[in-house]
Structure formats: structure tokens, C-alpha cells
Write an enzyme that holds these catalytic residues in place. Structure first.
Site, PDB file in Angstrom:
ATOM      1  N   ASN A  77       0.831  -1.204   0.000  1.00 43.68           N
ATOM      2  CA  ASN A  77       0.000   0.000   0.000  1.00 43.68           C
ATOM      3  C   ASN A  77       0.854   1.238   0.000  1.00 43.68           C
ATOM      4  O   ASN A  77       1.999   1.223   0.443  1.00 43.68           O
ATOM      5  CB  ASN A  77      -0.926  -0.006   1.226  1.00 43.68           C
ATOM      6  N   CYS A 139       6.411   3.253   8.866  1.00 42.16           N
ATOM      7  CA  CYS A 139       5.891   3.338   7.510  1.00 42.16           C
ATOM      8  C   CYS A 139       7.004   3.677   6.529  1.00 42.16           C
ATOM      9  O   CYS A 139       7.680   4.685   6.668  1.00 42.16           O
ATOM     10  CB  CYS A 139       4.781   4.382   7.424  1.00 42.16           C
ATOM     11  N   CYS A 347      -0.508 -41.385  -1.316  1.00 36.34           N
ATOM     12  CA  CYS A 347       0.107 -40.838  -2.530  1.00 36.34           C
ATOM     13  C   CYS A 347      -0.895 -40.838  -3.688  1.00 36.34           C
ATOM     14  O   CYS A 347      -1.578 -41.839  -3.922  1.00 36.34           O
ATOM     15  CB  CYS A 347       1.331 -41.661  -2.904  1.00 36.34           C
ATOM     16  N   CYS A 383      16.196 -33.181   2.990  1.00 39.10           N
ATOM     17  CA  CYS A 383      16.134 -31.726   2.784  1.00 39.10           C
ATOM     18  C   CYS A 383      14.723 -31.176   2.992  1.00 39.10           C
ATOM     19  O   CYS A 383      14.533 -29.996   3.200  1.00 39.10           O
ATOM     20  CB  CYS A 383      16.644 -31.359   1.395  1.00 39.10           C
ATOM     21  N   CYS A 386      10.627 -32.454  -0.864  1.00 36.77           N
ATOM     22  CA  CYS A 386       9.519 -33.321  -1.300  1.00 36.77           C
ATOM     23  C   CYS A 386       8.298 -33.142  -0.410  1.00 36.77           C
ATOM     24  O   CYS A 386       7.161 -33.118  -0.888  1.00 36.77           O
ATOM     25  CB  CYS A 386       9.964 -34.782  -1.336  1.00 36.77           C
TER      26      CYS A 386
END
Lengths: 434, 442
Positions: A77, A139, A347, A383, A386
Site C-alpha cells: 500500500n 511506515c 500418494c 532436505c 519433497c
């Protein structure tokens, strides 16, 4: 049912959900509707000094990053502080506070960095009966060009100085609202504390250009073909806000300083997360601007249900509970070994885990001719990519390996004991210390 | 309600005029822009996506949906059309619930697949409405190819060949090109002249000459085509219709369903197409359903679709069977035609109830019928064709027939499952093989 009441700096509110200083809190009409909808507190949209009010642009003020189905993920904004007459605001604040004594009402203020300016406005605000003030040092657009807002928040010395004036000329709690447009949020927070601030609130909005119009070559929102950076907020900024909140909660110079958490709070869960990182309450804007004030009902019921499930009877029960678990990378346990595990029953064979792992990670997922996807533990470094790209929640999980078992990737036995980078043989510093 | 509504016999205008427009308008109205974006958002962009595998023309569905989602529907259309030049028609008539949408992982996850067919239509309509033909011809090869049949297989082959630089002449026995797209599909699946519009759009590639009113026969022999052209592709479909082989089949009112469907498609005012009060359709395929549903939509009071085996053996998809049921068609199974009764014109038709092995049970069924539509399969017509087995021209994986220089595809050829999309794939693949041969690559 859990008790959601909060006592923040001695200011009581029936729940920890406050509306942040922003367009939703610009005037009496909105604030009354907010209280009726159930909001525990309101930070009135920032007041400026007496005299001709600021003016806003007469074109678009907002731009948005959309997710699927045009869900608002990030909002920016270019609206300024209140563009209404100071006395009008003060009269409305007085009336509203008188009618809603059980709700928190904080007044946001932004006047020039001159002692007289603060000396002039603070008694006027005090006379309204509002519960406290919030100093808008955050701001990033418009007002910062005039030496206010983020321009103050980026200079710790100014923060300390102005905070001190406020504590001198105002008797109730002073909250300093911090800008994230700095390199280390701990410094302005510490400055606020030195100046005597009762609390900090963060984050204010982030400098942002939300998008560029490829037809007109103007940044959006576009005002007659030109755009200016705005302040970014909404769900997309929550991770940045959580990080900054956690830094203040952990740093010795600022630990224990009350925090009002702001930044992308959209659901009860977001609020709970801010509170676990040390916040005494949260402030909300974008969620209300997207869905209206009624959204607080889900926040209240959700937080209450979760607290009941967890046996928390008050906000205090879990406030700061995640702070001790927020640490530096170097202290993470390198002996913790996990492997991805795919629940074949859940799955749906979309193959996104495979594409992500095969193309961009460690080639640790196998795909069969019949589209069965399985983890190759010899390659999996846990990691988590997935897990995060899978469309089905909890279909893929990270399963820790038991101590004593052998990690098929490294061939090493998983150690039971904690060991971090500071102790690791590959760390030159660790070796030098021995 | 018009006076004719309950009249027996075969009559036009059984319904109020506005009912026809409603009944024969688009079965699935086109998605609006907003609907398309919401639908496209649901695609997971699967790896090696099952929907692609399920598509006979191998359209890269996740890619085209992502192109829609990112505001480039014309790019999406090009992705579709580069694999399937009749992607617009296939979007309307494919049994997607048995192909791409059945394979969609969201069908597995939620029982609600991504609306692939409707998104495909959104993209192809978007491009074609602008009159854009996104393909250009390669440098002229000087080779000429004859295509027999201007249906999905023939036009698909013709377009691909023209694109590759060959000159193509397409022969078709009907007055208009399009084949079953123009004559053999229910009106509500492809209203507003879409089929002809698609043919016109397809021909914008250039290099294709259509000769209508010309079928294989004494005036157009295969030998002549072979001599005059560098290659021949046969895609003339199945021109003959199987007979019931029962007593009374020659009575008035006993008709071929394909003729009824074609008459409706070519009618300038469907309200003027006469229909019986009591209609019986015999058969279990898409043609039977198209005829039965349209009989109902024309105002027939009682429409019964009679099939000699169980529902699970019907060639019409479950969606089509449900569509028929929802329109008020009664489906009777395990009943085999025995005799057509009536004095000159059909009045009743009699069936044997039969077991799975077609053995009459001794029980019979008699249904009143002003009209009987036969939809029990079509047959290949013509003499001197390449080797035929089980009623179809034998082709290999490349569409080559037993005769060197002649390829075939679509319903007249072996393989495939008599779907528009399969015909398009076969035409395209045969064209690629013809190109390889003509360019001396193999």
C-alpha cells in the site's frame, strides 16, 4: 474453555487479537464495527500533528500478490497516515473508548522528530482516555520522505530520543513500532528499550514494488502512469516477522521486552506462533482487509480450541515457549539424521516430489513404470523439499533415524549424543580450539 | 403445451418453440474467464503427467493448463493444436471422464478431476475465435497426397501433410467436409456450426483441396489415386450400417440411427424434424445414446434404449448412460430384437430377454414404437481395398496398409477405439510416416 484475556503492559483485552494501525482503524465507524465483531483491541490509525491533514493519492493505493484462486498472499500500500482532521480523530477516540472500556484502544502517532511536536500532541491523546500510544517509526513510504516513519525507525538514536520524550510527556504505556527495513532489528529494539519504551511492536511493512504493468511499464499501484514503492504486508511477510520477533526475544539486550507481534497473521495458528516466540498479543490488518472483521471469530475459536487441546489455560501458558528452541545454526544437532518417507496409501502419484528431487535436489526419489514413488535412502539428505511440494499434507514425512542405526547415505552410525558445528572436525575454529 | 404433444405417430413440433433452443444448446456451456482461471489453478503440473499418457494424442495437458493460468490462452491453444489439430472438437466430444480426467491425480485425491476438457475448449475457442491459424507450411516438397474421407482422421492427416509442405487433395462422399464431426455427433455437443467452423479454420493452413461428393468407386478408384499421387491415406470411416436381421425390419419407421443424427445435424430448424411419440433405439454405443437422447429432446414421450448385453458391456461411457437416464431415456438391457410388428409401418417391436450368452430366456418384451432407430454398428464399404480383417483395413503402428503407398486410419482401420481423438491421432501419425517415406528419410 481457555481464557484468552490478555494483560499487555497493564492493558486488558478479552483476547490477544488487535487490529493494527491501518485503514481498518481509521475512524469511529470502523472501530465500533471491529469491537462488535469481537476484536480485543484496536490501534487507531496514525495521527499526525495539528494543522492541515496529509493528503492521499486519488488513485489506487493497493497492489497484491495473488496465490491460487486469487487468494491474497501479499498486499502492498501507498496510503499515508490519517488524512482526517486531528480533532475529529481525538473526539471519536474519546467516544469509542468510553463506550468500550473493556477493549484495548491504542493511538498510533507520527509527528516530526522535534520535541515540541510530541509535547503538543501527547496531552491531547492522553485526554482521550485511550490506553496507550504506539509510535509509528515504521511506515516506509511517503512519510519517510518527510523524515518521519521508517526514516526515524532506521536511526536508533532517534528512536531512543523520541521514546524518551514520549515517556516524559505521556503517562500511559508507550509501544514503539519497528520497521523491518533495516539490517539488524535488535538495534532499534534496544534503542527503544533504552528510551524507556514499554514494548515494541513489529513488523511494520516492508519496502516493496508489488508488480510492474507490462502494458504501461509502470509499477503497480499505478498513479497516472507512475508507481512508487509501498509497504508490503500479508501472509507472505509472516516468516520475516517471526524471525525479527524471535531475534528480539532472544537477544540479551532486548530479552523480556514485551512484544506485540505483527506481520501476516491470518489465522489463529499464526497468532499462536507469534505468541510462542514471545509476543504478548498480535496485531492484524491484511486478514481483516481481505475477509472483513468477522475473521476474528475463527481466530478466537481456533486459538481457544487449540489451547484446550494442549491444556493451556491462559495465553501466558505458552507465551515464549518456542524461544528457547530458537537458536543459531551452529548449535543445531548434526547427529540428527532423518529420511523422507512416502505413505503409499496417501500418494496420488502426481510425481511432484520426483520432479523436485530429481531436477533440483539429490536424486533421492525413484519412480517406477506404474508411477510408484519411493525414497532412495542412500541419497536422501532429508532436505524436506519433497514434503513441501507434495500436494497432500503428511503424505511425505521426515522420519528420524534411531541412534545406533547406520545412515545408508554416509555409511556412518547415527550417534545418540548431540553434536553441533562448533564441535565438528571440519570446522577450522573447532580444531583450532582444541 | 402444443396440441401435438401426446399425439401418436411421427410428428414435428411436439414442443413449444423455445424448448428446442434450450434442448439443443451446448451440453457443457463454455467456461468464462474466471471459471477457467479457477479450474486451471487446480492443476498440480504433475511430473510425466498421467493425463498426457491417457490422451490418445499426447497433448501436454499440464503445460497448456499452466499457460491458461498465466494468462496466455493462445499459447495454450498452440500446445494443444500442435498435437491435435481438432483439439476444439475433441474438447467437446472426447469421453474425458474415461481418458485424461480419469487419469487426473485429483480424481484419485478428491474424486473431482481438473476440468481438462473444458479448459481445452477454453483455450482453443480463444484462439479460433480470433481466426488465428498458428501453423505455417514448410517449403513445398512437390509431393501430392490423396486423402479419402474428410473426417477427423482424414483432415488430421491432411493438415499435418500440408504443414510439412505436401499438397493434399481430400475426397469425401458427403456434401460437406467434417465426417462424423459434421454428420455423426449429437447436436447439443457441437452446436452453432462449430464443426464446419473448425474445418474452415483447419484449412487455413493452405495446400489442401477438398472435393466433396466423391467416394471410392468406379469414378475414383484406388488404382487411379495410387497412380496420380505420391501417397494415399484412407480415412473414409464406416459407410454401411448393420441390419437387425429380424422379421419386419423393412417396415416404415425402422431407420438407421446415423441417418437420424445426420438429419438433425443438417436441419435448419430442429423443430421441423418429426419424431415418434414412442421411440425405441437398439444398440449400446455412443450413436445409440445420441439418437435416444435427441429423440427425447425432440419431444418423444417414451424413449427406450434396448441393448442385448449388460450395461457394463455398453460402448457408451457411463457418463453417456447417465446423460441418457437424466434426460428420461429408459435403458433396457439383456433384450435382443425378435420381430418388428405393424401393418406397413412399425407399431410394436418385440424382444427376447437373453442371458449373457445370448440364449433366449423364453421371456419376451413388446414395446410400442412409432419409430425404431438401429444403432448396432457400422461396416466398412468398398471393393478393392487393402487387406481387411474383422471388417477393418489392417494397418501397422504407422498406419501402413498391406499395399505399399497406401495408409489408413480412423474408424475404417484396425486398432483404435472408434473415438474422434483416436482418429485424429492415427491421421497425424500416418501423415508423419508418409512424410518420412516421401522425404526419403527411411
Amino acid at each position: 474453555m481457555a481464557d484468552l484475556t490478555t494483560d499487555f503492559l497493564g492493558i486488558k483485552s478479552p483476547n490477544p487479537f488487535w487490529l493494527a494501525s491501518a485503514p481498518p482503524t481509521d475512524k469511529e465507524y470502523n472501530v465500533r464495527r471491529a469491537y462488535e465483531a469481537g476484536w480485543g483491541g484496536v490501534v487507531w490509525k496514525t495521527l499526525g500533528m495539528e494543522g492541515p491533514p496529509v493528503v492521499n493519492v486519488n488513485g489506487p493505493r493497493y497492489g497484491v500478490i495473488h496465490g491460487a484462486d486469487r487468494r491474497v498472499l501479499g498486499l502492498n500500500n501507498i496510503e499515508l497516515i490519517t488524512d482526517r482532521d486531528l480533532q475529529t480523530n481525538l473526539d471519536e477516540i474519546t467516544r469509542v473508548k468510553a463506550d468500550y472500556p473493556d477493549r484495548a484502544l491504542i493511538v498510533s502517532i507520527m509527528v516530526p522528530c522535534e520535541e515540541q511536536a510530541w509535547k503538543d500532541i501527547l496531552p491531547l491523546v492522553e485526554a482521550t482516555g485511550a490506553d496507550g500510544i504506539e509510535l509509528n517509526f515504521g511506515c516506509p513510504h511517503g512519510m519517510s520522505e518527510r523524515g518521519m516513519g521508517a526514516a526515524v525507525g532506521q536511526v536508533p538514536e532517534y528512536i531512543e530520543m523520541v521514546t524518551r520524550w514520549c515517556k516524559q510527556y505521556y503517562s500511559k504505556p508507550v509501544i514503539v513500532k519497528l520497521t523491518p527495513n533495516i539490517t539488524d532489528v535488535r538495534l532499534p529494539a534496544a534503542a527503544a528499550r533504552r528510551g524507556g519504551a514499554d514494548a515494541v511492536s513489529l513488523i511494520n511493512t516492508i519496502n516493496s514494488v508489488i508488480s510492474v504493468n507490462l502494458d504501461t511499464m509502470s509499477p503497480e499501484p499505478s498513479i497516472d502512469g507512475k508507481g512508487s514503492h509501498g509497504g508490503y504486508c500479508g501472509p507472505a511477510v509472516k516468516p520475516i516477522a517471526l524471525s525479527m520477533v524471535s531475534e528480539i526475544a532472544r537477544a540479551p539486550a532486548t530479552a523480556g521486552l514485551p512484544i506485540s507481534g505483527i506481520g501476516g497473521v491470518t489465522t489463529w495458528r499464526d497468532a499462536a506462533e507469534f505468541i510462542t516466540l514471545g509476543c504478548g498479543n498480535v496485531q492484524v490488518c491484511t486478514a481483516a482487509m481481505t475477509y472483513g472483521f468477522k475473521v476474528v471469530q475463527e481466530m478466537i475459536s481456533g486459538l481457544s480450541e487449540w489451547m484446550d487441546e494442549k491444556g493451556h489455560t491462559s495465553i501466558q501458558d505458552f507465551m515464549g515457549a518456542a524461544v528457547p528452541n530458537t537458536t543459531d545454526w551452529q548449535y543445531l544437532n548434526l547427529n540428527y539424521v532423518a529420511k523422507a518417507s512416502i505413505n503409499q496409501d496417501d500418494c496420488i502419484s502426481c510425481g511432484r516430489c520426483f520432479a523436485a528431487c530429481e531436477d533440483t535436489s539429490h536424486q533421492a526419489i525413484a519412480m517406477s513404470d506404474d508411477r510408484t514413488f519411493s525414497v532412495i535412502e542412500e541419497e536422501c539428505v532429508a532436505c524436506n523439499l519433497c514434503v513441501e511440494v507434495c500436494p497432500i499434507e503428511d503424505c511425505i514425512t521426515m522420519v528420524p533415524m534411531d541412534a545406533g542405526s547406520t545412515d545408508p547415505r554416509t555409511g556412518k552410525v547415527v550417534e545418540k549424543d548431540y553434536a553441533n558445528w562448533t564441535m565438528h572436525p571440519n570446522n577450522p575454529a573447532a580444531t583450532a580450539a582444541e | 403445451m402444443p396440441d401435438t404433444t401426446f399425439d401418436p405417430g411421427i410428428k414435428a413440433a411436439r414442443l413449444e418453440p423455445q424448448a428446442y433452443e434450450e434442448n439443443f444448446s451446448d451440453l457443457h456451456p463454455a467456461l468464462g474467464g474466471h471459471e477457467a482461471m479457477v479450474a486451471a489453478d487446480r492443476c498440480y503440473f504433475c511430473h510425466d503427467a498421467p493425463c498426457i499418457t491417457a490422451c490418445p494424442t499426447d497433448i501436454d495437458i499440464p503445460l497448456f493448463i499452466r499457460q491458461i493460468a498465466t494468462g496466455t490462452p493462445d499459447a495454450a491453444a498452440k500446445t494443444i493444436l500442435s498435437q491435435n489439430i481438432m483439439g476444439g472438437m475433441c474438447a467437446r466430444v472426447c469421453p474425458t471422464e474415461q481418458l485424461c480426467e480419469q487419469a487426473c491425480v485429483r480424481e484419485l485425491a478428491e474424486g473431482k478431476p481438473v476440468l481438462i476438457g473444458q479448459l481445452q475448449r477454453y483455450a482453443t475457442d480463444h484462439l479460433q475465435a480470433q481466426g488465428i491459424h498458428p501453423f505455417v507450411r514448410a517449403e513445398a516438397t512437390g509431393k501430392r497426397v490423396a486423402v479419402v474421407g474428410a473426417g477427423p482422421a482424414g483432415l488430421s492427416a491432411a493438415h499435418r501433410l500440408a504443414m510439412l509442405g505436401h499438397d493434399v487433395v481430400v475426397y469425401d462422399t458427403r456434401a460437406k467436409a467434417g465426417g462424423l464431426n459434421e454428420y455423426g455427433i449429437a447436436t447439443y455437443k457441437t452446436p452453432d456450426g462449430f464443426a464446419q467452423g473448425e474445418v474452415d479454420w483447419l484449412l487455413k493452413i493452405g495446400g489442401i483441396t477438398i472435393e466433396t461428393g466423391r467416394a471410392l468407386g468406379p469414378d475414383l478408384t484406388l488404382e487411379t489415386l495410387k497412380a496420380e499421387f505420391d501417397a494415399v491415406f484412407l480415412g473414409m470411416g464406416l459407410g454401411g450400417v448393420n441390419a437387425l436381421g429380424v422379421e419386419g425390419e423393412d417396415k416404415d419407421g425402422v431407420l438407421d440411427a446415423v441417418d437420424f443424427i445426420a438429419e438433425l445435424r443438417q436441419a435448419s430448424d430442429v423443430a421441423q424434424v418429426p419424431i415418434g411419440r414412442d421411440v425405441v433405439v437398439i444398440g449400446g454405443g455412443m450413436t445409440a445414446v445420441d439418437a435416444a437422447v435427441q429423440a427425447k429432446l425432440l419431444g418423444a414421450l417414451n424413449v427406450t434404449l434396448v441393448y442385448r448385453r449388460g450395461r457394463d458391456r455398453m460402448n457408451a461411457s457411463p457418463f453417456e448412460q447417465d446423460l441418457a437416464a437424466s434426460k428420461g431415456v429408459r435403458i433396457v438391457t439383456h433384450a435382443s430384437p425378435k420381430a418388428v410388428h405393424g401393418n406397413g409401418a412399425v407399431r410394436e417391436i418385440e424382444f427376447d430377454y437373453v442371458g449373457e450368452d445370448m440364449t433366449p430366456s423364453g421371456q419376451t418384451l413388446r414395446l410400442p414404437a412409432d419409430q425404431v432407430f438401429k444403432a448396432i454398428g457400422q461396416t466398412l464399404e468398398g471393393d478393392g481395398l487393402p487387406t481387411i480383417e474383422r471388417g477393418k483395413i489392417v494397418v501397422d503402428a504407422n498406419g501402413r496398409t498391406s499395399v505399399q503407398g497406401i495408409w489408413a486410419g480412423g474408424d475404417c482401420a484396425s486398432g483404435g477405439d472408434d473415438l474422434t481423438v483416436t482418429a485424429v491421432a492415427e491421421g497425424r501419425d500416418a501423415a508423419m510416416d508418409i512424410h518420412l517415406i516421401l522425404s526419403g528419410s527411411v
